[in-house]
Design a protein around this motif. Structure first.
Motif, PDB file in Angstrom:
ATOM      1  N   PRO A  26      11.758  -6.005  -6.285  1.00 21.82           N
ATOM      2  CA  PRO A  26      11.416  -7.036  -7.276  1.00 21.82           C
ATOM      3  C   PRO A  26       9.896  -7.246  -7.254  1.00 21.82           C
ATOM      4  CG  PRO A  26      13.045  -7.812  -5.663  1.00 21.82           C
ATOM      5  CD  PRO A  26      12.445  -6.553  -5.129  1.00 21.82           C
ATOM      6  N   TYR A  27       9.258  -7.197  -8.399  1.00 20.49           N
ATOM      7  CA  TYR A  27       7.810  -7.449  -8.389  1.00 20.49           C
ATOM      8  C   TYR A  27       7.326  -7.905  -9.750  1.00 20.49           C
ATOM      9  CZ  TYR A  27       6.489  -3.242 -11.068  1.00 20.49           C
ATOM     10  OH  TYR A  27       6.306  -2.312 -12.071  1.00 20.49           O
ATOM     11  N   GLU A  28       6.274  -8.699  -9.693  1.00 18.51           N
ATOM     12  CA  GLU A  28       5.461  -9.023 -10.860  1.00 18.51           C
ATOM     13  C   GLU A  28       4.014  -8.632 -10.612  1.00 18.51           C
ATOM     14  OE1 GLU A  28       8.493 -12.657 -11.755  1.00 18.51           O
ATOM     15  OE2 GLU A  28       7.161 -12.461 -10.042  1.00 18.51           O
ATOM     16  N   PHE A  29       3.642  -8.581  -9.333  1.00 20.88           N
ATOM     17  CA  PHE A  29       2.265  -8.247  -8.951  1.00 20.88           C
ATOM     18  C   PHE A  29       2.300  -7.237  -7.808  1.00 20.88           C
ATOM     19  CE2 PHE A  29       2.268 -12.414 -10.851  1.00 20.88           C
ATOM     20  CZ  PHE A  29       1.252 -12.302 -11.788  1.00 20.88           C
ATOM     21  N   ILE A  30       1.305  -6.352  -7.792  1.00 19.76           N
ATOM     22  CA  ILE A  30       1.240  -5.274  -6.810  1.00 19.76           C
ATOM     23  C   ILE A  30      -0.138  -5.247  -6.166  1.00 19.76           C
ATOM     24  CG2 ILE A  30       1.286  -2.772  -6.453  1.00 19.76           C
ATOM     25  CD1 ILE A  30       3.124  -2.557  -8.883  1.00 19.76           C
ATOM     26  N   GLU A  31      -0.168  -5.185  -4.837  1.00 20.86           N
ATOM     27  CA  GLU A  31      -1.426  -4.870  -4.139  1.00 20.86           C
ATOM     28  C   GLU A  31      -1.169  -3.625  -3.301  1.00 20.86           C
ATOM     29  OE1 GLU A  31      -5.468  -6.398  -2.387  1.00 20.86           O
ATOM     30  OE2 GLU A  31      -4.009  -7.864  -3.053  1.00 20.86           O
ATOM     31  N   ILE A  32      -2.093  -2.672  -3.391  1.00 20.21           N
ATOM     32  CA  ILE A  32      -1.970  -1.407  -2.675  1.00 20.21           C
ATOM     33  C   ILE A  32      -2.927  -1.406  -1.490  1.00 20.21           C
ATOM     34  CG2 ILE A  32      -2.161   1.106  -2.848  1.00 20.21           C
ATOM     35  CD1 ILE A  32      -1.810   0.731  -5.917  1.00 20.21           C
ATOM     36  N   LEU A  33      -2.391  -1.189  -0.298  1.00 21.47           N
ATOM     37  CA  LEU A  33      -3.218  -1.047   0.892  1.00 21.47           C
ATOM     38  C   LEU A  33      -3.455   0.432   1.141  1.00 21.47           C
ATOM     39  CD1 LEU A  33      -1.641  -3.626   3.373  1.00 21.47           C
ATOM     40  CD2 LEU A  33      -3.635  -3.908   1.901  1.00 21.47           C
ATOM     41  N   VAL A  34      -4.723   0.827   1.224  1.00 19.67           N
ATOM     42  CA  VAL A  34      -5.031   2.216   1.548  1.00 19.67           C
ATOM     43  C   VAL A  34      -5.396   2.290   3.028  1.00 19.67           C
ATOM     44  CG1 VAL A  34      -5.702   2.842  -0.785  1.00 19.67           C
ATOM     45  CG2 VAL A  34      -7.444   1.985   0.775  1.00 19.67           C
ATOM     46  N   ASN A  35      -4.891   3.324   3.669  1.00 17.65           N
ATOM     47  CA  ASN A  35      -5.021   3.475   5.119  1.00 17.65           C
ATOM     48  C   ASN A  35      -6.373   4.079   5.476  1.00 17.65           C
ATOM     49  OD1 ASN A  35      -4.282   3.515   7.835  1.00 17.65           O
ATOM     50  ND2 ASN A  35      -3.148   5.444   7.651  1.00 17.65           N
ATOM     51  N   ASN A  36      -7.441   3.355   5.109  1.00 15.45           N
ATOM     52  CA  ASN A  36      -8.807   3.845   5.298  1.00 15.45           C
ATOM     53  C   ASN A  36      -9.673   2.777   5.952  1.00 15.45           C
ATOM     54  OD1 ASN A  36      -7.648   5.514   3.007  1.00 15.45           O
ATOM     55  ND2 ASN A  36      -9.629   6.542   3.262  1.00 15.45           N
ATOM     56  N   ASP A  37     -10.749   3.242   6.598  1.00 12.93           N
ATOM     57  CA  ASP A  37     -11.696   2.332   7.242  1.00 12.93           C
ATOM     58  C   ASP A  37     -12.821   1.913   6.299  1.00 12.93           C
ATOM     59  OD1 ASP A  37     -10.190   2.828   9.503  1.00 12.93           O
ATOM     60  OD2 ASP A  37     -11.609   4.278  10.342  1.00 12.93           O
ATOM     61  N   THR A  38     -13.163   2.772   5.346  1.00  8.96           N
ATOM     62  CA  THR A  38     -14.326   2.532   4.491  1.00  8.96           C
ATOM     63  C   THR A  38     -14.106   1.353   3.549  1.00  8.96           C
ATOM     64  OG1 THR A  38     -14.823   4.899   4.544  1.00  8.96           O
ATOM     65  CG2 THR A  38     -15.913   3.595   2.847  1.00  8.96           C
ATOM     66  N   TYR A  39     -15.090   0.468   3.495  1.00  4.77           N
ATOM     67  CA  TYR A  39     -15.053  -0.706   2.624  1.00  4.77           C
ATOM     68  C   TYR A  39     -14.778  -0.281   1.187  1.00  4.77           C
ATOM     69  CZ  TYR A  39     -16.770  -5.072   0.492  1.00  4.77           C
ATOM     70  OH  TYR A  39     -16.895  -6.234  -0.214  1.00  4.77           O
ATOM     71  N   GLY A  40     -13.814  -0.949   0.547  1.00  7.35           N
ATOM     72  CA  GLY A  40     -13.538  -0.646  -0.847  1.00  7.35           C
ATOM     73  C   GLY A  40     -12.276  -1.314  -1.343  1.00  7.35           C
ATOM     74  N   GLY A  41     -12.179  -1.422  -2.645  1.00  7.35           N
ATOM     75  CA  GLY A  41     -11.012  -2.017  -3.271  1.00  7.35           C
ATOM     76  C   GLY A  41     -11.208  -2.079  -4.772  1.00  7.35           C
ATOM     77  N   GLY A  42     -10.264  -2.699  -5.443  1.00  8.04           N
ATOM     78  CA  GLY A  42     -10.346  -2.862  -6.890  1.00  8.04           C
ATOM     79  C   GLY A  42      -9.211  -3.737  -7.374  1.00  8.04           C
ATOM     80  N   GLY A  43      -9.333  -4.239  -8.582  1.00 10.90           N
ATOM     81  CA  GLY A  43      -8.286  -5.077  -9.143  1.00 10.90           C
ATOM     82  C   GLY A  43      -8.340  -5.107 -10.653  1.00 10.90           C
ATOM     83  N   ILE A  44      -7.195  -4.905 -11.285  1.00 16.28           N
ATOM     84  CA  ILE A  44      -7.060  -4.945 -12.740  1.00 16.28           C
ATOM     85  C   ILE A  44      -6.032  -6.017 -13.072  1.00 16.28           C
ATOM     86  CG2 ILE A  44      -6.581  -3.643 -14.844  1.00 16.28           C
ATOM     87  CD1 ILE A  44      -8.843  -2.411 -13.325  1.00 16.28           C
ATOM     88  N   PHE A  45      -6.391  -6.964 -13.928  1.00 14.95           N
ATOM     89  CA  PHE A  45      -5.507  -8.071 -14.253  1.00 14.95           C
ATOM     90  C   PHE A  45      -4.178  -7.573 -14.808  1.00 14.95           C
ATOM     91  CE2 PHE A  45      -4.182 -11.348 -17.491  1.00 14.95           C
ATOM     92  CZ  PHE A  45      -3.630 -12.212 -16.559  1.00 14.95           C
ATOM     93  N   GLY A  46      -3.096  -7.994 -14.183  1.00 18.13           N
ATOM     94  CA  GLY A  46      -1.771  -7.651 -14.650  1.00 18.13           C
ATOM     95  C   GLY A  46      -1.330  -6.239 -14.337  1.00 18.13           C
ATOM     96  N   GLN A  47      -2.148  -5.448 -13.634  1.00 19.37           N
ATOM     97  CA  GLN A  47      -1.794  -4.075 -13.281  1.00 19.37           C
ATOM     98  C   GLN A  47      -1.547  -3.950 -11.778  1.00 19.37           C
ATOM     99  OE1 GLN A  47      -1.312  -1.683 -15.616  1.00 19.37           O
ATOM    100  NE2 GLN A  47      -1.772  -3.187 -17.195  1.00 19.37           N
ATOM    101  N   PHE A  48      -2.607  -4.005 -10.995  1.00 17.92           N
ATOM    102  CA  PHE A  48      -2.496  -3.925  -9.531  1.00 17.92           C
ATOM    103  C   PHE A  48      -3.864  -4.208  -8.936  1.00 17.92           C
ATOM    104  CE2 PHE A  48      -3.432   0.338 -11.112  1.00 17.92           C
ATOM    105  CZ  PHE A  48      -4.554   0.686 -10.363  1.00 17.92           C
TER     106      PHE A  48
END
Length: 481
Positions: free
Chosen positions: A281-303
């Motif tokens: 069940p989901y309405e929102f998704i966050e993806i954890l990447v198994n990396n040490d390097t600083y980084g991320g991103g976010g798109i409204f209503g996507q992930f």
């Protein structure tokens, strides 16, 4: 679980993880049966000058609709786009949600001026009982939504995919507060975790989620959320980072260096993402990447995404989730980004930045105390001078591929320096209009001097907290007294 009958809760949980047929959910005392979940997968292509859409497939997902059927219409006015589902026969609006897209971001880059590309996108909605028209709307130059594409969907059509393969993995319940129809369902996916690292993934999810619910307003609204976790094992640890010659196969295609920004991390295989996520069940998704390097991103209503092993992982998780969950804009403006400024200063739809065309009626006016100067003075010149030196050092560290610990130490020094500077400012803890936001040094303003969306602070400003609460209300059902 609070304010929810135990039987209803257990039924909803069993149904969600696939051990109870949907029909049994209608037994006495159980949560009312939700409609099925329909998904429209389509191609969104074009360039900086135009865009096109084409249907890929329509399918029925394995799990019932997770949302609150009492709040099917979105009145939050968020996103660059809006999906509307309309009854063809009567014209009645059945469902709507605002969202933004990867294509929308890419179309503002230099590459989009000379290249045409296609992106996979999806919209999900409660399965209707009759044929519907699915409309995609986009904001025009006035900031208003207008239809840019539509397609008809008949839930009884023969080409609708109704049977899915078995789930590759089962969702792990992290925090369950009640039936999905009454809660915000957050799904945390892992990418770049091997079979031997599944325990590490689950422990990381629990730690990150605990941190999320220590930050207001998530802390006060924790009982309005369910949280699930899933990860399909990979052969190698970590995801691709092309700028350093690292390429790893991963189920979601998550990688660094999106749009040429070394710290920007997105999943590039939308179909794979949705085909996995549909088993929870989901309405929102966050993806954890198994990396040490600083980084991320976010798109409204996507992930949203976050580097799970970085010293700043907690901050990344919350900051990027702010983009995805509530459509919050970045308030910083001294870091390099791939997007090209048009030079125009239209009023942004994002709730936490403004062009301040009418200072007396700023969109967060209710938070502004009488007598607060608009624009609001702050030590902008000193901050920018410090930031220029910081950004130069940051670029050198990445260019030389220095250890991540050195980058982390630089971030700590930068935050400490900013906090020392701001501590002397008379309007430090006031809501006003502080120039410098939305990647622009001038012409856009943020509500407070500091916020998670501005620097690596540990709290959202009051305006961002309000904006987050609005979305929580859209998806959750108030608990019975």
């Amino acid at each position: 679980m609070q304010h929810t009958p135990i039987r209803s809760f257990l039924c909803a949980l069993a149904l969600a993880i696939g051990i109870l047929p949907a029909a049994q959910a209608a037994s006495p005392g159980a949560t009312p049966v939700q409609p099925a979940t329909m998904r429209l997968d389509y191609q969104h292509s074009g360039n900086a000058l135009g865009e096109h859409y084409a249907v890929e497939r329509v399918l029925v997902e394995p799990l019932p609709w997770p949302g609150n059927m009492a709040r099917t219409i979105d009145d939050s006015n968020r996103g660059n786009n809006m999906v509307e589902v309309v009854d063809i026969k009567t014209g009645k609006l059945l469902y709507s949600r605002g969202f933004s897209t990867v294509f929308g971001e890419w179309s503002s880059t230099d590459e989009a001026k000379t290249t045409t590309r296609a992106f996979q996108e999806s919209v999900r909605f409660p399965q209707p009982q009759q044929p519907v028209r699915v409309r995609i709307l986009k904001r025009d130059e006035r900031g208003l939504f207008s239809v840019v594409w539509s397609t008809d969907v008949d839930p009884a059509a023969q080409d609708v995919i109704r049977k899915q393969p078995p789930a590759p993995v089962k969702p792990i319940p992290i925090r369950i507060s009640g039936p999905s129809s009454e809660k915000v369902d957050l799904l945390v996916l892992g990418d770049g975790y091997t079979a031997a690292e599944m325990g590490k993934f689950e422990a990381t999810v629990r730690r990150m989620v605990d941190h999320l619910f220590s930050v207001s307003p998530f802390r006060e609204r924790a009982k309005d959320f369910n949280v699930w976790a899933m990860a399909v094992p990979t052969q190698e640890s970590g995801v691709s980072r092309p700028s350093t010659g690292v390429y790893h196969a991963s189920p979601l295609g998550t990688r660094y260096d999106i749009f040429g920004s070394e710290r920007y991390v997105l999943a590039v295989d939308n179909r794979a993402l949705r085909d996995l996520a549909q088993y929870a069940p989901y309405e929102f998704i966050e993806i954890l990447v198994n990396n040490d390097t600083y980084g991320g991103g976010g798109i409204f209503g996507q992930f949203s995404t976050a580097a799970a092993n970085n010293d700043w992982a907690n901050y990344l998780f919350v900051h990027e989730f702010g983009h995805h969950f509530a459509g919050l804009a970045d308030e910083y403006y001294t870091s390099p980004v791939a997007y090209q400024s048009s030079g125009e200063r239209r009023e942004p739809w994002e709730p936490n930045v403004t062009a301040l065309h009418d200072p007396a009626n700023v969109k967060w006016k209710k938070h502004v105390k009488d007598g607060t100067p608009m624009p609001t003075p702050w030590p902008k010149e000193e901050y920018e001078a410090d930031s220029r030196a910081y950004q130069q050092e940051r670029a050198e560290l990445r260019k030389e591929n220095r250890p991540e610990s050195e980058m982390s130490a630089l971030f700590h020094r930068d935050l400490k320096q900013s906090e020392a500077l701001f501590s002397k400012a008379p309007h430090q803890h006031q809501v006003g209009a502080f120039e410098g936001a939305n990647y622009e040094a001038s012409g856009y303003y943020r509500p407070e001097m500091q916020c998670i969306m501005f620097d690596r602070s540990d709290q959202f400003c009051s305006v961002c907290q309000d904006a987050i609460s609005t979305i929580i209300d859209l998806y959750s059902r108030p608990a019975a007294p």
